[in-house]
Design a protein around this motif. Sequence first.
Motif, PDB file in Angstrom:
ATOM      1  N   TYR A  93       3.021  13.576   1.500  1.00  0.00           N
ATOM      2  CA  TYR A  93       3.839  12.410   1.832  1.00  0.00           C
ATOM      3  C   TYR A  93       3.172  11.275   1.677  1.00  0.00           C
ATOM      4  O   TYR A  93       1.977  11.146   1.952  1.00  0.00           O
ATOM      5  CB  TYR A  93       5.016  12.582   2.793  1.00  0.00           C
ATOM      6  N   CYS A  94       3.811  10.124   1.410  1.00  0.00           N
ATOM      7  CA  CYS A  94       3.406   8.740   1.704  1.00  0.00           C
ATOM      8  C   CYS A  94       3.759   8.571   3.081  1.00  0.00           C
ATOM      9  O   CYS A  94       4.680   8.580   3.550  1.00  0.00           O
ATOM     10  CB  CYS A  94       4.098   7.837   0.624  1.00  0.00           C
ATOM     11  N   THR A  95       2.713   7.797   3.728  1.00  0.00           N
ATOM     12  CA  THR A  95       2.651   7.544   5.134  1.00  0.00           C
ATOM     13  C   THR A  95       3.002   5.972   5.419  1.00  0.00           C
ATOM     14  O   THR A  95       3.305   5.863   6.631  1.00  0.00           O
ATOM     15  CB  THR A  95       1.405   7.861   5.712  1.00  0.00           C
ATOM     16  N   ASP A  96       3.008   5.254   4.517  1.00  0.00           N
ATOM     17  CA  ASP A  96       3.174   3.840   4.682  1.00  0.00           C
ATOM     18  C   ASP A  96       4.712   3.375   3.951  1.00  0.00           C
ATOM     19  O   ASP A  96       4.920   3.618   2.825  1.00  0.00           O
ATOM     20  CB  ASP A  96       2.159   2.937   3.828  1.00  0.00           C
ATOM     21  N   PHE A  97       5.707   3.062   4.946  1.00  0.00           N
ATOM     22  CA  PHE A  97       7.030   2.647   4.598  1.00  0.00           C
ATOM     23  C   PHE A  97       7.169   1.643   3.566  1.00  0.00           C
ATOM     24  O   PHE A  97       6.975   0.547   3.885  1.00  0.00           O
ATOM     25  CB  PHE A  97       7.759   2.295   5.854  1.00  0.00           C
ATOM     26  N   CYS A  98       7.181   2.222   2.303  1.00  0.00           N
ATOM     27  CA  CYS A  98       7.052   1.240   1.177  1.00  0.00           C
ATOM     28  C   CYS A  98       8.372   0.884   0.635  1.00  0.00           C
ATOM     29  O   CYS A  98       8.232  -0.113  -0.123  1.00  0.00           O
ATOM     30  CB  CYS A  98       5.887   1.969   0.035  1.00  0.00           C
ATOM     31  N   SER A  99       9.422   1.604   0.809  1.00  0.00           N
ATOM     32  CA  SER A  99      10.728   1.209  -0.029  1.00  0.00           C
ATOM     33  C   SER A  99      11.706   1.923   0.819  1.00  0.00           C
ATOM     34  O   SER A  99      11.567   2.651   1.558  1.00  0.00           O
ATOM     35  CB  SER A  99      10.542   1.642  -1.330  1.00  0.00           C
ATOM     36  N   PRO A 149       0.851  -1.089  -0.217  1.00  0.00           N
ATOM     37  CA  PRO A 149      -0.084  -0.038   0.012  1.00  0.00           C
ATOM     38  C   PRO A 149       0.899   1.197  -0.175  1.00  0.00           C
ATOM     39  O   PRO A 149       2.105   1.047   0.415  1.00  0.00           O
ATOM     40  CB  PRO A 149      -0.662   0.001   1.385  1.00  0.00           C
ATOM     41  N   HIS A 150       0.391   2.259  -0.496  1.00  0.00           N
ATOM     42  CA  HIS A 150       1.022   3.523  -0.180  1.00  0.00           C
ATOM     43  C   HIS A 150       0.019   4.517   0.422  1.00  0.00           C
ATOM     44  O   HIS A 150      -1.315   4.131   0.448  1.00  0.00           O
ATOM     45  CB  HIS A 150       1.231   4.568  -1.604  1.00  0.00           C
ATOM     46  N   GLY A 151       0.652   5.513   1.195  1.00  0.00           N
ATOM     47  CA  GLY A 151      -0.368   6.262   2.138  1.00  0.00           C
ATOM     48  C   GLY A 151      -0.111   8.003   1.485  1.00  0.00           C
ATOM     49  O   GLY A 151       0.564   7.919   0.642  1.00  0.00           O
ATOM     50  N   LEU A 187      13.294   4.078  -0.348  1.00  0.00           N
ATOM     51  CA  LEU A 187      13.145   5.506  -0.521  1.00  0.00           C
ATOM     52  C   LEU A 187      11.759   6.174  -0.453  1.00  0.00           C
ATOM     53  O   LEU A 187      11.299   7.227  -0.831  1.00  0.00           O
ATOM     54  CB  LEU A 187      13.289   5.850  -2.039  1.00  0.00           C
ATOM     55  N   HIS A 188      11.166   5.323   0.568  1.00  0.00           N
ATOM     56  CA  HIS A 188       9.753   5.972   1.169  1.00  0.00           C
ATOM     57  C   HIS A 188       9.785   7.412   1.636  1.00  0.00           C
ATOM     58  O   HIS A 188       8.837   8.078   1.338  1.00  0.00           O
ATOM     59  CB  HIS A 188       9.400   5.093   2.280  1.00  0.00           C
ATOM     60  N   GLN A 189      10.988   7.763   2.206  1.00  0.00           N
ATOM     61  CA  GLN A 189      11.110   9.020   2.682  1.00  0.00           C
ATOM     62  C   GLN A 189      11.200  10.014   1.784  1.00  0.00           C
ATOM     63  O   GLN A 189      11.143  11.193   1.919  1.00  0.00           O
ATOM     64  CB  GLN A 189      12.259   8.926   3.599  1.00  0.00           C
ATOM     65  N   GLU A 190      11.673   9.659   0.370  1.00  0.00           N
ATOM     66  CA  GLU A 190      11.674  10.804  -0.734  1.00  0.00           C
ATOM     67  C   GLU A 190      10.489  11.008  -1.135  1.00  0.00           C
ATOM     68  O   GLU A 190      10.150  11.509  -2.229  1.00  0.00           O
ATOM     69  CB  GLU A 190      12.697   9.878  -1.670  1.00  0.00           C
ATOM     70  N   MET A 191       9.251   9.861  -0.725  1.00  0.00           N
ATOM     71  CA  MET A 191       8.008   9.936  -1.485  1.00  0.00           C
ATOM     72  C   MET A 191       7.200  11.131  -1.096  1.00  0.00           C
ATOM     73  O   MET A 191       6.510  11.036  -0.030  1.00  0.00           O
ATOM     74  CB  MET A 191       7.378   8.392  -1.464  1.00  0.00           C
ATOM     75  N   GLN A 192       7.294  12.209  -1.866  1.00  0.00           N
ATOM     76  CA  GLN A 192       6.902  13.387  -1.199  1.00  0.00           C
ATOM     77  C   GLN A 192       6.175  14.371  -2.400  1.00  0.00           C
ATOM     78  O   GLN A 192       6.807  14.070  -3.572  1.00  0.00           O
ATOM     79  CB  GLN A 192       7.583  13.913  -0.475  1.00  0.00           C
TER      80      GLN A 192
HETATM   81 CU1  CUA Z   1       4.921   4.974  -0.565  1.00  0.00          CU
HETATM   82 CU2  CUA Z   1       5.690   5.065   1.445  1.00  0.00          CU
END
Ligand code: CUA
Length: 664
Positions: free
Chosen positions: A620-626, A584-586, A628-633
């Motif tokens: 930003y994305c709230t679900d730690f997905c990869s 999932p992505h948030g 580079l999750h912290q770059e998902m913004q």
């Molecule tokens: Cu998509 Cu974290």
Amino acid sequence: MKSIRIIAAAAFSFSLLMSFNSCKPKNAGNAVNADAASKAYVAPGKYDEFYNFVSGGFSGQLATYGLPSGRLLRVIPVFSVDPEKGWGYSEETKPMLNTSHGFVPWDDLHHTELSQTNGEIDGRWVFGNANNTPRVARIDLKTFRTAEIIELPNSAGNHSSPFITENTEYVVAGTRFSVPPDDKNGDVPINTYKQNFKGTISFISVAKEDGKMDIAFQIQCPGVNFDLSHAGKGKSHGWFFFSCYNTEQANTLLEVNASQKDKDFIMAVNWKKAEEYLKAGKGRKQAVKYAHNTYSDKTHSATSEIKTEVTVLDAKELKDICYFIPCPKSPHGCDVDPTGEYIVGSGKLAALIPVFSFDKMIKAIADKAYAGDYDGIPVIKYEAALYGEVQKPGLGPLHTEFDGKGNAYTTFFVSSEVVKWNIKDLKVLDRAPTYYSVGHLCIPGGDSKKPNAKYLIAYNKITKDRYLPTGPELAQSAQLYDISGDKMQLILDFPTIGEPHYAQAVSADLIKGNSVKFFKIDENQNPYVSKGEGTTKVVRTGNRVDVNMTCIRSHFSPDNIEGIKAGDEVYFHVTNLEQDWDVPHGFAIKGANTGELLIMPGETQTLKWTAEKAGMFPFYCTDFCSALHQEMQGYIRVSPAGSNVPLLFSTGKNYPVADTAAKK
Ligand code: CUA
Ligand code: K7E
């Protein structure tokens, strides 16, 4: 079951019959044996053997635990919003909580019931009841999500619900509060209860293929409180049994006034007969208003429809639908054994457990062995329907489940114990203490034709000293017992979400293989879906802005949006392009006063956000997905109302500065 004061009063009166001490569990001292831990131990990486679907009471949720470990696997929002999942916050899910009273994002979920085929749990759906604003929900066990909610007219306090027939023909719901019917003037003096208040039982049909619910008919009954129920099965298939209290028809101070009579009733309903009357056109069409909400896994959104008619059968006119059987005293649980022959009524204030015989009941009806009538409904003579009584079982019996080996297990709220007894000879075989004040209990399949009697779970009302203190309220609690041997053995305590009432458990094999892993993006019919980054767009219509965006590890598209103006209502329609399990992505944006979105692979969900003032608003994305999750913004630029900054959106490129400036 919150009526502690009633029970306490009853316990006091019992002191004449038996001293409180004499009922204290005998084996309280050696409750946990040395091998208990190994019995509940599920090694890391290993699966549990059972799913346990536990009602969340006043949390409005349903929780899924693994057994025997007691590990919490998933909390399912049913009659609740859940910020963890965005449920009730996304535009797509909001209609699930619509009612004839508008948006009602809370309820009190007491009972869960798994669908059955031929009297055996089939693992397709689990149903739950809303007590307060009467509703029944169906949860799909492929997605572990609420798929449908239907509201119940002519009802208040939908407690005797949602119990099902052996092929899930019907989900049945009895009203706790009797009230004036919805099409009558409810603005009457409360003390006209006896004339104006009616108790309604709803039969909700469930479509074989897709589980779609519909109110097939209702039966109007005398004004009493319906408490619990269970369907007949096997030989008693075609019948339904309800416990009733307040047959005194009191409308005030029920703790005293509804505890006057020695016996209340079990109401037996011949629903096959009711079906015949329905077919013969004996039902009355009544104007009502109720919501029917369904969630589609194709459009990934819910629709809510207000319905306006229900068919009502009158139990007083149609004489052979309903019968009352006297049952001592203020019965709560109403449970039918796996053979369908024995019906157990648990009188909260009774010093014994009556067991009724279906065969004897049928014969009593044929012989008209009646003790009179109650509000036009025949009352069968107690002895004519009674199989026998379990003598001195404990204090405050509430609920009974079965092991399929001829034994019943009853919970006792006041004496805090589970008591095992033999159905045939009605002898008590074993007692196990609970910590403390047990309400419901569950054996996997324990109300079906085929129990799997390995474990018993007790759901307790009070935990006192069992867990670390957590302020004024302590953890809610369940306890797991091994019942594979002659004696029950306590093997685990585990905390639960909200106050647990009824729960059901089923072998994991029936469910785990059916789990949806992701939704196919090709089949996504959400009107705002973007099936690839090439089709993303931002469209302004007046002060409404629709952002059709996508997400995939590890970026949103678009991730730069400019030209939004203060006062705009922005709808972020976010499609998760992933086609893989558990990705999932948030989506969250600064200042959003709802929740996040949590978007499953292949799904589209929408967050409505009002751009309140000019400024820069990151999302930003709230679900730690990869990694580079912290770059998902991304960023939304909001300009003042009336600004003419052009609407621009992009991913991975920058417009020339001149293009993004306010035009002169
Ligand atoms: Cu998509 Cu974290
Ligand atoms: Cu908790 Cu089923 Cu509402 Cu008994 S009820 S405990």
